[in-house]
Motif scaffolding. Structure first.
Motif, PDB file in Angstrom:
ATOM      1  N   GLY A   1      40.188  -0.594  34.662  1.00 31.65           N
ATOM      2  CA  GLY A   1      39.717   0.635  35.301  1.00 31.65           C
ATOM      3  C   GLY A   1      39.195   0.399  36.699  1.00 31.65           C
ATOM      4  N   TYR A   2      38.345  -0.620  36.863  1.00 31.21           N
ATOM      5  CA  TYR A   2      37.791  -0.899  38.189  1.00 31.21           C
ATOM      6  C   TYR A   2      38.850  -1.481  39.126  1.00 31.21           C
ATOM      7  N   GLY A   3      39.812  -2.221  38.576  1.00 33.59           N
ATOM      8  CA  GLY A   3      40.896  -2.726  39.405  1.00 33.59           C
ATOM      9  C   GLY A   3      41.747  -1.601  39.967  1.00 33.59           C
ATOM     10  N   LEU A   4      42.092  -0.630  39.122  1.00 32.98           N
ATOM     11  CA  LEU A   4      42.901   0.501  39.575  1.00 32.98           C
ATOM     12  C   LEU A   4      42.110   1.403  40.516  1.00 32.98           C
ATOM     13  N   LEU A   5      40.824   1.591  40.241  1.00 39.54           N
ATOM     14  CA  LEU A   5      39.984   2.410  41.122  1.00 39.54           C
ATOM     15  C   LEU A   5      39.856   1.761  42.497  1.00 39.54           C
ATOM     16  N   SER A   6      39.648   0.466  42.530  1.00 40.24           N
ATOM     17  CA  SER A   6      39.546  -0.245  43.809  1.00 40.24           C
ATOM     18  C   SER A   6      40.850  -0.149  44.590  1.00 40.24           C
ATOM     19  N   THR A   7      41.980  -0.314  43.892  1.00 42.31           N
ATOM     20  CA  THR A   7      43.277  -0.213  44.552  1.00 42.31           C
ATOM     21  C   THR A   7      43.477   1.177  45.155  1.00 42.31           C
ATOM     22  N   SER A   8      43.133   2.216  44.391  1.00 41.01           N
ATOM     23  CA  SER A   8      43.308   3.594  44.858  1.00 41.01           C
ATOM     24  C   SER A   8      42.422   3.885  46.054  1.00 41.01           C
TER      25      SER A   8
ATOM     26  N   MET B   1      44.552  -8.250  45.616  1.00 37.03           N
ATOM     27  CA  MET B   1      43.486  -8.811  44.782  1.00 37.03           C
ATOM     28  C   MET B   1      43.008  -7.796  43.756  1.00 37.03           C
ATOM     29  N   ALA B   2      42.886  -6.532  44.163  1.00 35.07           N
ATOM     30  CA  ALA B   2      42.457  -5.487  43.232  1.00 35.07           C
ATOM     31  C   ALA B   2      43.512  -5.257  42.154  1.00 35.07           C
TER      32      ALA B   2
ATOM     33  N   ILE C   1      45.297  10.674  44.056  1.00 34.29           N
ATOM     34  CA  ILE C   1      45.695  10.847  42.655  1.00 34.29           C
ATOM     35  C   ILE C   1      45.211   9.670  41.811  1.00 34.29           C
ATOM     36  N   GLY C   2      45.293   8.460  42.371  1.00 29.40           N
ATOM     37  CA  GLY C   2      44.826   7.282  41.646  1.00 29.40           C
ATOM     38  C   GLY C   2      43.343   7.338  41.343  1.00 29.40           C
ATOM     39  N   CYS C   3      42.541   7.790  42.311  1.00 33.95           N
ATOM     40  CA  CYS C   3      41.090   7.901  42.082  1.00 33.95           C
ATOM     41  C   CYS C   3      40.780   8.918  40.990  1.00 33.95           C
TER      42      CYS C   3
END
Length: 494
Positions: free
Chosen positions: A140-147, A173-174, A236-238
């Motif tokens: 979850g935090y990896g995808l949120l950071s990427t977004s 890295m995210a 959309i990712g966020c």
């Protein structure tokens, strides 16, 4: 007549034992908690790959259509222009108002590859963290950071190429923690008899995201402007991450709405794999483990072929087959929908063979690994010899990208078979090697095609095919289907 347990080899007995004691009767439907989780994972990986590949499309508009590469040789060893092919600049002009940068081809290449360097760095960390803190939080935090970082791409580009390269590395890295965390999460939810289909349903989101993003990003660039590619997909990712944290639960015991029957079915089927690991890892035993290397080696080889096609197939279609931009975009996207469908079908078929006790786990994994590596290799060799037969070349390229997804029901599922407690970390190890091949393969393509194009591309395809065949042989020789001793729960650490 089915062979009795006593008549089977010892290794097959151990392989089949946990399967013979399970019954697929409770919580089997698509509305069950585990299938709901896989659907959420499917769209999460859809978003991950959408965020990963959108720059590959947007950079065309960011650089005013500058070609990332050009023919620097004077070879005539290329196919003749087709009568209906359009000039390179015949595509629809991009919307005015968005900034355009004067980046050389070399700079564009560094920008596009920077993500993989960051991605390489966090594979092992993602596997280790997901074992300690859980796959839900890490993914979850990896995808949120990427977004969130994706929203900063237009700003970084405006500051200069160096800033965009640094941002791309951070994005990598995210993203690097997402795949290991996904495997750690599925290790707690996927019963052995359903493991292939659940993993394949989840991972199919990657290729579906690529299929959708290629044309969608192009449309956004043309009609709105390239900065909105990053604003729209990042936004959309966020938003999606909010649904992730609300709807996903770490394991069946934490799920408040799962039925008692489904919970009991999942927990009992996974009872022999032990709990997630803590801070301790049996690193020396992993290094000495041939079954683990039997996953890592074919992973490197198959990812070489996959990244060769992912990064270079549009270039081959443009420079050798002379497809124009519109044709190239459509034909480059088609193999990914084939990959998506084949991934789902192969996962269901693999679990069907296991549930009917047609083959043991080890045999099923080897069967799909052989098909998923041998058929693409044969297809690539065929491409190298069809020359300028445009239809045959496209068919064989599409077949190669489609069938390679069968490996997902083969050695890519073995992480949970041989080491369910360390599934995230082991995936991090093998995915790191796969990422290395993704960094090396495009460079090798450039080197091999620097002289005569048809001869160079023939060498590219033959090298990829040879690596795939070597990986297949290595896996068939050393692959195993049982939990390894170093991966069993150590009660002394409790």
């Amino acid at each position: 007549m089915q062979q009795s347990t006593e008549d089977r080899p010892e290794s097959d007995q151990e392989d089949a034992a946990p399967l013979l004691n399970q019954q697929l009767s409770l919580g089997k439907g698509l509305c069950s908690a585990r299938y709901s989780l896989v659907l959420i994972l499917h769209f999460s990986l859809f978003m991950m790959y959408s965020l990963r590949v959108n720059l590959s499309i947007a950079i065309i508009a960011m650089t005013n259509g500058t070609n990332p590469g050009s023919l620097t040789n004077s070879s005539t060893d290329v196919c003749p222009n087709r009568s209906h092919a359009q000039p390179n600049g015949s595509h629809r002009a991009f919307t005015q108002g968005a900034p355009v940068y004067d980046w050389r081809a070399e700079t564009q290449g560094v920008i596009l590859s920077a993500l993989f360097y960051g991605y390489l760095f966090t594979q092992l960390l993602g596997g280790y963290w997901s074992g300690q803190f859980g796959g839900k939080l890490v993914l979850g935090y990896g995808l949120l950071s990427t977004s969130a970082l994706m929203l900063l791409v237009p700003l970084a580009a405006g500051l200069g190429a160096v800033y965009l390269i640094g941002l791309q590395a951070l994005l990598g890295m995210a993203e690097g923690v997402i795949f290991p965390a996904q495997y750690m999460l599925l290790a707690k939810w996927a019963p052995p008899l359903e493991r292939s289909r659940l993993i394949q349903l989840a991972v199919a989101g990657c290729t579906f995201g690529t299929f959708v993003t290629f044309p969608a990003a192009g449309i956004i660039c043309q009609y709105v402007g390239w900065p909105y590619v990053f604003y729209i997909f990042g936004g959309i990712g966020c938003v999606w991450c909010g649904f992730w944290f609300l709807l996903v639960y770490e394991d069946p015991a934490c799920h408040p709405h799962i039925s008692a029957g489904e919970k009991e079915y999942i927990v009992s089927s996974l009872a022999n794999q032990g709990i997630s690991h803590g801070r301790s890892l049996p690193l020396l035993a992993m290094i000495k483990s041939l079954p683990l290397w039997a996953i890592a080696v074919p992973c490197f080889c198959s990812e070489w072929l996959f990244y060769t096609l992912l990064t270079s197939m549009p270039t081959y279609m443009h420079e050798v087959l002379h497809f124009d931009i519109r044709e190239n975009g459509l034909l480059a996207a088609l193999p990914y929908i084939g990959n998506w469908l084949c991934a789902i079908v192969s996962g269901v078929l693999a679990d069907f063979l296991l549930s009917k006790q047609v083959f043991s786990i080890a045999t099923v994994r080897k069967l799909f690994s052989v098909l998923g590596m041998m058929l693409p290799a044969i297809s690539l060799v065929a491409v190298s010899y069809v020359g300028c037969d445009y239809t045959a070349a496209v068919v064989f390229l599409t077949l190669s990208m489609t069938v390679i997804s069968m490996c997902g029901a083969g050695f890519y599922t073995k992480h949970m078979d041989i080491a369910p407690r360390y599934a995230g970390f082991v995936l991090g190890v093998t995915n790191t090697l796969g990422t290395v091949s993704g960094i090396i393969a495009p460079t090798a393509v450039g080197f091999l095609t620097s002289q005569d194009l048809l001869t160079g591309w023939r060498n590219v395809f033959c090298v990829s095919a040879a690596l795939n065949l070597f990986g297949r042989l290595f896996y068939v020789t050393f692959g195993r289907g049982t939990i390894q001793d170093w991966a069993r729960e150590d009660t002394a650490l409790q």
